[in-house]
Design an enzyme around this catalytic site. Structure first.
Site, mmCIF file in Angstrom:
data_model
loop_
_atom_site.group_PDB
_atom_site.id
_atom_site.type_symbol
_atom_site.label_atom_id
_atom_site.label_comp_id
_atom_site.label_asym_id
_atom_site.label_seq_id
_atom_site.Cartn_x
_atom_site.Cartn_y
_atom_site.Cartn_z
ATOM 1 N N HIS A 162 55.985 11.376 56.222
ATOM 2 C CA HIS A 162 57.334 11.470 56.166
ATOM 3 C C HIS A 162 57.997 10.405 54.869
ATOM 4 O O HIS A 162 57.262 9.299 54.833
ATOM 5 C CB HIS A 162 58.224 11.275 57.354
ATOM 6 C CG HIS A 162 59.525 11.708 57.230
ATOM 7 N ND1 HIS A 162 60.477 10.674 56.750
ATOM 8 C CD2 HIS A 162 60.086 12.874 57.579
ATOM 9 C CE1 HIS A 162 61.710 11.628 56.729
ATOM 10 N NE2 HIS A 162 61.477 12.674 57.099
ATOM 11 N N ASP B 295 58.566 18.911 61.512
ATOM 12 C CA ASP B 295 58.132 20.074 61.250
ATOM 13 C C ASP B 295 57.019 20.538 61.861
ATOM 14 O O ASP B 295 56.671 21.872 62.082
ATOM 15 C CB ASP B 295 58.291 20.216 59.650
ATOM 16 C CG ASP B 295 59.776 19.918 59.259
ATOM 17 O OD1 ASP B 295 60.336 20.488 59.707
ATOM 18 O OD2 ASP B 295 59.783 19.334 58.012
HETATM 19 N N1 ACO Z 1 47.990 14.782 53.996
HETATM 20 C C1 ACO Z 1 47.039 13.887 53.563
HETATM 21 N N2 ACO Z 1 47.198 12.698 52.881
HETATM 22 C C2 ACO Z 1 48.648 12.458 53.062
HETATM 23 C C3 ACO Z 1 49.584 12.993 53.528
HETATM 24 C C4 ACO Z 1 49.152 14.367 54.246
HETATM 25 N N3 ACO Z 1 50.238 15.248 54.560
HETATM 26 N N4 ACO Z 1 50.845 12.720 53.327
HETATM 27 C C5 ACO Z 1 50.466 11.237 52.552
HETATM 28 N N5 ACO Z 1 49.181 11.535 52.263
HETATM 29 C C6 ACO Z 1 48.479 10.338 51.720
HETATM 30 C C7 ACO Z 1 48.725 10.368 50.109
HETATM 31 O O1 ACO Z 1 47.777 11.071 49.631
HETATM 32 C C8 ACO Z 1 48.642 8.593 49.785
HETATM 33 O O2 ACO Z 1 47.411 8.398 49.822
HETATM 34 P P1 ACO Z 1 46.910 7.107 49.006
HETATM 35 O O3 ACO Z 1 47.929 5.889 49.379
HETATM 36 O O4 ACO Z 1 45.511 6.817 49.099
HETATM 37 O O5 ACO Z 1 47.079 7.323 47.557
HETATM 38 C C9 ACO Z 1 49.611 8.273 51.186
HETATM 39 O O6 ACO Z 1 49.336 8.969 52.019
HETATM 40 C C10 ACO Z 1 50.997 7.938 50.820
HETATM 41 O O7 ACO Z 1 51.295 9.088 50.455
HETATM 42 P P2 ACO Z 1 52.703 9.323 49.561
HETATM 43 O O8 ACO Z 1 52.869 10.844 49.061
HETATM 44 O O9 ACO Z 1 52.877 8.298 48.460
HETATM 45 O O10 ACO Z 1 53.849 9.345 50.691
HETATM 46 P P3 ACO Z 1 55.318 9.838 50.442
HETATM 47 O O11 ACO Z 1 56.239 9.047 51.324
HETATM 48 O O12 ACO Z 1 55.833 9.997 49.098
HETATM 49 O O13 ACO Z 1 55.367 11.334 51.079
HETATM 50 C C11 ACO Z 1 55.484 13.282 52.172
HETATM 51 C C12 ACO Z 1 55.850 11.895 52.311
HETATM 52 C C13 ACO Z 1 56.171 13.923 50.898
HETATM 53 C C14 ACO Z 1 56.544 14.061 53.432
HETATM 54 C C15 ACO Z 1 53.968 13.604 52.530
HETATM 55 O O14 ACO Z 1 53.641 12.666 53.536
HETATM 56 C C16 ACO Z 1 53.557 14.969 52.687
HETATM 57 O O15 ACO Z 1 53.598 15.610 51.405
HETATM 58 N N6 ACO Z 1 53.445 15.573 53.719
HETATM 59 C C17 ACO Z 1 53.262 17.049 53.943
HETATM 60 C C18 ACO Z 1 54.419 17.872 53.881
HETATM 61 C C19 ACO Z 1 55.416 17.730 54.885
HETATM 62 O O16 ACO Z 1 54.994 17.850 55.946
HETATM 63 N N7 ACO Z 1 56.636 17.570 54.681
HETATM 64 C C20 ACO Z 1 57.769 17.618 55.507
HETATM 65 C C21 ACO Z 1 58.480 16.091 55.693
HETATM 66 S S1 ACO Z 1 59.489 15.996 56.851
HETATM 67 C C22 ACO Z 1 60.938 16.589 56.869
HETATM 68 O O17 ACO Z 1 61.142 16.819 55.573
HETATM 69 C C23 ACO Z 1 62.028 17.004 57.774
#
Ligand code: ACO
Length: 432
Positions: A308, A366
């Site tokens: 998130h 979600d």
């Molecule tokens: N699966 C695998 N790896 C992940 C995931 C995931 N779902 N989410 C983050 N990571 C990893 C990234 O690759 C990154 O790794 P690194 O540090 O080795 O490069 C690290 O975790 C941090 O990720 P960011 O993208 O910087 O985190 P950010 O806070 O920008 O992203 C987000 C948050 C967009 C929700 C992300 O976790 C994601 O894409 N999740 C899947 C989609 C999802 O479930 N969205 C719903 C959100 S809840 C809502 O809107 C009510």
């Protein structure tokens, strides 16, 4: 109230600009840059509002680092355990939990408005059956301003209140109608003997030809999901509602704008993506492959429903829904449903996998809401619509707060212009 001051030294500008630093009751202080342009001739630049507070609000507080979400000062976990969606709607709208008398009165007012104007069904009938229900919802909300002329005068507090009650009361009816229309069933009228969420399930799943009894476990789970999604401070759709409202647009049109913003996959559409992913995984034995894909830097695949942007600790809403998801599966005898089996196993593996633990990638709200909806037999195209039912309470409360704020101005951001400078007009015949 100003707590401190911040000084800004800008090259080529003679005097330092000084700004008040404002302190809220909780959360980061904010630098009040209202006079920046007047004093210095420069703007701030912050696409995506990464560091910008767009308004002052007393409704919802989030601390993503600590995993805190509070409505009007009450922890979401406590509200989820002890309260109901309708009570929380009152809390969001009026600032305090109602006493028994006020709650009864509020419930009566909401119940009074559950039916929608009969002519609205002709609007529905104009859509193709395969229309996305969010398209219908946005259209139906906007159309309500054409039907309810006695609640669109935004300068009249009574009319604002009436509009607020109408929208909270009618959104489940509009949503259920969108579903019924898509599957070719007759619209089911609300039954005001039922509670808010019970009534919604009744309008969704009952048919005139059969007896239908709403399961109390499912009604409770639905109510819990609505409660957990009711508000989330200045997210994209809420900011959209506020921006639309700042121009003086009528409340139905403002919420319609919020629905349009919520529709986007980066906002309200993630729970649909969770189910798509589970279907793609297809079998528990394929989970390790998908976990490896999610961990691989070379693969863009991510585990949907994990991580998130704001919550870098457990999403407090997900913690509550996790239990509800298990209860619902049990109630429906679906512990062995293959898709849900995959979800449960995936959750178990990811919660113990070093990659996810180290990055604090917990299941988000979600992940579990999608599973519950799927178990209830709600089609995935309707998931965002359910989010809209719940969030209407928050949108309406935020809109009301803005309208009651005497310092409210039209929202009008500025820009960093990077286009052409003044050019000479060349007649078409002479253009190359
Ligand atoms: N699966 C695998 N790896 C992940 C995931 C995931 N779902 N989410 C983050 N990571 C990893 C990234 O690759 C990154 O790794 P690194 O540090 O080795 O490069 C690290 O975790 C941090 O990720 P960011 O993208 O910087 O985190 P950010 O806070 O920008 O992203 C987000 C948050 C967009 C929700 C992300 O976790 C994601 O894409 N999740 C899947 C989609 C999802 O479930 N969205 C719903 C959100 S809840 C809502 O809107 C009510």
């Amino acid at each position: 109230m100003p707590n401190d001051t911040a000084k800004l030294n800008i090259k080529n500008i003679a005097k330092d600009a000084e700004f008040a630093v404002l302190q809220g009751t909780q959360g980061p202080d904010v630098i009040d840059v209202t006079n920046l342009y007047k004093d210095t001739g420069v703007f701030t630049y912050d696409p995506g509002f990464m560091s910008t507070a767009s308004c002052e609000s007393k409704i919802t507080y989030i601390d993503g680092e600590k995993g805190i979400l509070r409505y009007r000062g009450y922890d979401i976990e406590e509200l989820a355990q002890k309260s109901s969606f309708l009570e929380v709607s009152y809390l969001l709208l009026y600032g305090d939990l109602p006493n028994a008398k006020k709650y009864k009165e509020f419930s009566r007012k909401i119940t009074e408005h559950t039916m929608v104007h009969e002519q609205l069904q002709f609007l529905y009938r104009g859509y193709p059956r395969q229309a996305h229900p969010m398209a219908i919802m946005s259209g139906a909300f906007s159309s309500m301003s054409a039907f309810y002329h006695d609640s669109i005068d935004i300068d009249d507090a009574d009319q604002r209140e009436l509009a607020a009650h109408r929208m909270i009361a009618k959104v489940p009816t509009l949503a259920a109608m969108a579903y019924k229309y898509a599957i070719g069933h007759p619209f089911v009228y609300p039954n005001n003997k039922l509670g808010f969420s019970e009534n919604f399930l009744h309008m969704m799943f009952s048919v005139p030809a059969e007896e239908y009894k709403v399961s109390p476990v499912l009604a409770k789970a639905m109510d819990l999901i609505f409660l957990l999604h009711a508000d989330h401070e200045q997210n994209a759709s809420t900011s959209t509602v506020r921006l639309a409202g700042s121009s003086g647009a009528n409340p139905f049109a403002c919420i319609s704008a919020g629905i349009a913003s919520l529709w986007g996959p980066a906002h309200g559409g993630a729970n649909e993506a969770v189910i798509d992913m589970l279907e793609e995984i297809g079998d528990v034995k394929n989970i390790p492959t998908f976990i490896e894909k999610a961990k691989s830097k070379k693969d863009p695949f991510r585990l949907m429903g994990f991580g998130h942007r704001v919550y870098k600790n457990y999403d407090p809403r997900a913690a509550v829904l996790r239990k509800a998801a298990h209860d619902v599966l049990k109630e429906l005898g679906q512990e062995n449903n293959p898709l849900l089996k995959i979800a449960v196993k995936l959750e178990e593996i990811a919660l113990t996998d070093e990659y996810f633990v180290a990055r604090k990638l917990y299941p988000n709200v979600d992940f579990y809401s999608g599973i519950i909806y799927k178990a209830m037999g709600i089609p995935s195209s309707l998931y965002t619509v359910l989010f809209a039912i719940a969030r209407t309470a928050g949108w309406v409360a935020q809109w009301k707060e803005m309208m009651e704020d005497p310092s409210q101005k039209i929202g009008r951001p500025r820009q960093l212009y990077t286009g052409a400078k003044k050019r000479k007009y060349v007649a078409i015949k002479k253009r190359k």
